[in-house]
Write a protein that holds these residues in place. Structure first.
Motif, PDB file in Angstrom:
ATOM      1  N   VAL A   1     -28.450  12.321   9.790  1.00  0.00           N
ATOM      2  CA  VAL A   1     -27.301  12.743   9.699  1.00  0.00           C
ATOM      3  C   VAL A   1     -26.177  11.695   9.549  1.00  0.00           C
ATOM      4  O   VAL A   1     -24.992  11.180   9.517  1.00  0.00           O
ATOM      5  CB  VAL A   1     -26.852  12.776  11.501  1.00  0.00           C
ATOM      6  CG1 VAL A   1     -28.539  14.147  11.554  1.00  0.00           C
ATOM      7  CG2 VAL A   1     -27.444  11.553  12.592  1.00  0.00           C
ATOM      8  N   TRP A   2     -27.255  10.178   9.475  1.00  0.00           N
ATOM      9  CA  TRP A   2     -26.189   8.758   9.467  1.00  0.00           C
ATOM     10  C   TRP A   2     -25.745   8.722   7.837  1.00  0.00           C
ATOM     11  O   TRP A   2     -26.209   8.987   6.847  1.00  0.00           O
ATOM     12  CB  TRP A   2     -27.026   7.451   9.827  1.00  0.00           C
ATOM     13  CG  TRP A   2     -27.113   7.903  11.403  1.00  0.00           C
ATOM     14  CD1 TRP A   2     -28.498   7.569  11.948  1.00  0.00           C
ATOM     15  CD2 TRP A   2     -27.119   6.940  12.037  1.00  0.00           C
ATOM     16  NE1 TRP A   2     -28.319   7.388  13.079  1.00  0.00           N
ATOM     17  CE2 TRP A   2     -26.880   6.507  13.075  1.00  0.00           C
ATOM     18  CE3 TRP A   2     -25.142   6.217  11.977  1.00  0.00           C
ATOM     19  CZ2 TRP A   2     -26.390   5.983  14.708  1.00  0.00           C
ATOM     20  CZ3 TRP A   2     -24.750   5.936  12.577  1.00  0.00           C
ATOM     21  CH2 TRP A   2     -25.134   5.708  14.388  1.00  0.00           C
ATOM     22  N   ALA A   3     -24.504   8.162   7.976  1.00  0.00           N
ATOM     23  CA  ALA A   3     -24.022   8.074   6.523  1.00  0.00           C
ATOM     24  C   ALA A   3     -24.397   7.000   5.729  1.00  0.00           C
ATOM     25  O   ALA A   3     -24.750   5.522   6.354  1.00  0.00           O
ATOM     26  CB  ALA A   3     -22.141   7.742   6.295  1.00  0.00           C
TER      27      ALA A   3
ATOM     28  N   ARG B   1     -21.587  13.506   8.352  1.00  0.00           N
ATOM     29  CA  ARG B   1     -22.464  11.931   8.582  1.00  0.00           C
ATOM     30  C   ARG B   1     -22.068  11.839   9.839  1.00  0.00           C
ATOM     31  O   ARG B   1     -20.138  11.550  10.038  1.00  0.00           O
ATOM     32  CB  ARG B   1     -22.635  11.820   6.993  1.00  0.00           C
ATOM     33  CG  ARG B   1     -23.386  11.824   6.112  1.00  0.00           C
ATOM     34  CD  ARG B   1     -25.181  12.738   6.107  1.00  0.00           C
ATOM     35  NE  ARG B   1     -25.459  12.728   5.336  1.00  0.00           N
ATOM     36  CZ  ARG B   1     -25.851  14.386   5.174  1.00  0.00           C
ATOM     37  NH1 ARG B   1     -25.092  15.504   5.932  1.00  0.00           N
ATOM     38  NH2 ARG B   1     -26.435  14.959   4.086  1.00  0.00           N
TER      39      ARG B   1
ATOM     40  N   ARG C   1     -32.833  12.687   3.587  1.00  0.00           N
ATOM     41  CA  ARG C   1     -32.028  13.543   3.316  1.00  0.00           C
ATOM     42  C   ARG C   1     -32.072  14.926   4.389  1.00  0.00           C
ATOM     43  O   ARG C   1     -33.472  14.577   4.855  1.00  0.00           O
ATOM     44  CB  ARG C   1     -31.717  14.199   2.197  1.00  0.00           C
ATOM     45  CG  ARG C   1     -30.820  13.446   1.548  1.00  0.00           C
ATOM     46  CD  ARG C   1     -29.436  13.377   1.245  1.00  0.00           C
ATOM     47  NE  ARG C   1     -29.210  11.896   1.420  1.00  0.00           N
ATOM     48  CZ  ARG C   1     -28.393  11.651   2.763  1.00  0.00           C
ATOM     49  NH1 ARG C   1     -27.796  12.067   3.051  1.00  0.00           N
ATOM     50  NH2 ARG C   1     -29.105   9.782   2.186  1.00  0.00           N
TER      51      ARG C   1
ATOM     52  N   THR D   1     -24.053  18.599  12.797  1.00  0.00           N
ATOM     53  CA  THR D   1     -24.278  16.848  12.707  1.00  0.00           C
ATOM     54  C   THR D   1     -25.170  16.627  14.003  1.00  0.00           C
ATOM     55  O   THR D   1     -25.762  15.740  14.074  1.00  0.00           O
ATOM     56  CB  THR D   1     -24.252  15.919  12.077  1.00  0.00           C
ATOM     57  OG1 THR D   1     -22.542  16.393  10.741  1.00  0.00           O
ATOM     58  CG2 THR D   1     -24.490  14.431  12.142  1.00  0.00           C
TER      59      THR D   1
ATOM     60  N   TYR E   1     -17.867  11.357  13.111  1.00  0.00           N
ATOM     61  CA  TYR E   1     -18.556  11.506  11.768  1.00  0.00           C
ATOM     62  C   TYR E   1     -17.450  12.062  11.019  1.00  0.00           C
ATOM     63  O   TYR E   1     -15.877  11.785  10.820  1.00  0.00           O
ATOM     64  CB  TYR E   1     -19.182  13.196  12.095  1.00  0.00           C
ATOM     65  CG  TYR E   1     -19.627  13.415  13.473  1.00  0.00           C
ATOM     66  CD1 TYR E   1     -21.079  13.050  13.073  1.00  0.00           C
ATOM     67  CD2 TYR E   1     -18.949  14.059  15.230  1.00  0.00           C
ATOM     68  CE1 TYR E   1     -22.055  13.297  13.949  1.00  0.00           C
ATOM     69  CE2 TYR E   1     -20.087  13.577  15.464  1.00  0.00           C
ATOM     70  CZ  TYR E   1     -21.594  13.474  15.495  1.00  0.00           C
ATOM     71  OH  TYR E   1     -22.158  14.195  16.372  1.00  0.00           O
TER      72      TYR E   1
END
Length: 145
Positions: free
Chosen positions: A33-35, A120, A3, A14, A112
């Motif tokens: 930062v990625w979903a 994200r 996280r 982000t 994002y």
């Protein structure tokens, strides 16, 4: 998946964490930062379309094996809605070569989405760079605020 180290309350937060992670060569911070989605996408200049968190992580780990990536976003253009944002940026990238330090300007698009965990990244797409910044072609805004 790790996280984020700080709350990602906006697309700008982000994006800032993404570029900080590149500059620090911090893979965990970068991946945070990625979903958490199977369809996230990353395209590096001249490279293939990389899909999925595992493949994206492997690509950045290989890049970080050569050191951090000194990329600084400039001239950010933003389109935001309630739950998505698209940023078009000019990245100034500095790399060390056999002939010494070199700079290039890369055009990138960062996408994002707002998730339950905050904003994200779902896409980073960078085009091949040039030694000098390419001019922008733009029309004057037609909407008065």
């Amino acid at each position: 998946m790790p996280r984020p180290l700080a709350p990602l309350a906006s697309p700008d937060d982000t994006e800032a964490q993404f570029y900080e992670a590149l500059q620090q060569g911090d893979i965990d911070k970068l991946m945070a930062v990625w979903a958490d989605d199977d369809e996230v996408v990353c395209v590096h200049p001249g490279g293939p379309r990389v899909i999925g968190l595992g493949a994206i992580r492997a690509q950045f780990e290989a890049m970080f094996a050569n050191g951090s990536i000194q990329a600084q976003p400039e001239k950010v253009r933003r389109v935001h809605t309630h739950d998505s944002a698209v940023h078009s940026v000019v990245e100034q990238v500095r790399v060390m070569t056999e002939d010494g330090p070199r700079s290039a300007h890369v055009i990138a698009t960062n996408v994002y989405v707002k998730t339950a965990q905050g904003w994200r990244m779902v896409c980073h797409h960078a085009s091949p760079g040039t030694p000098r910044e390419m001019p922008e072609i733009s029309e004057a805004p037609t909407t008065l605020h």
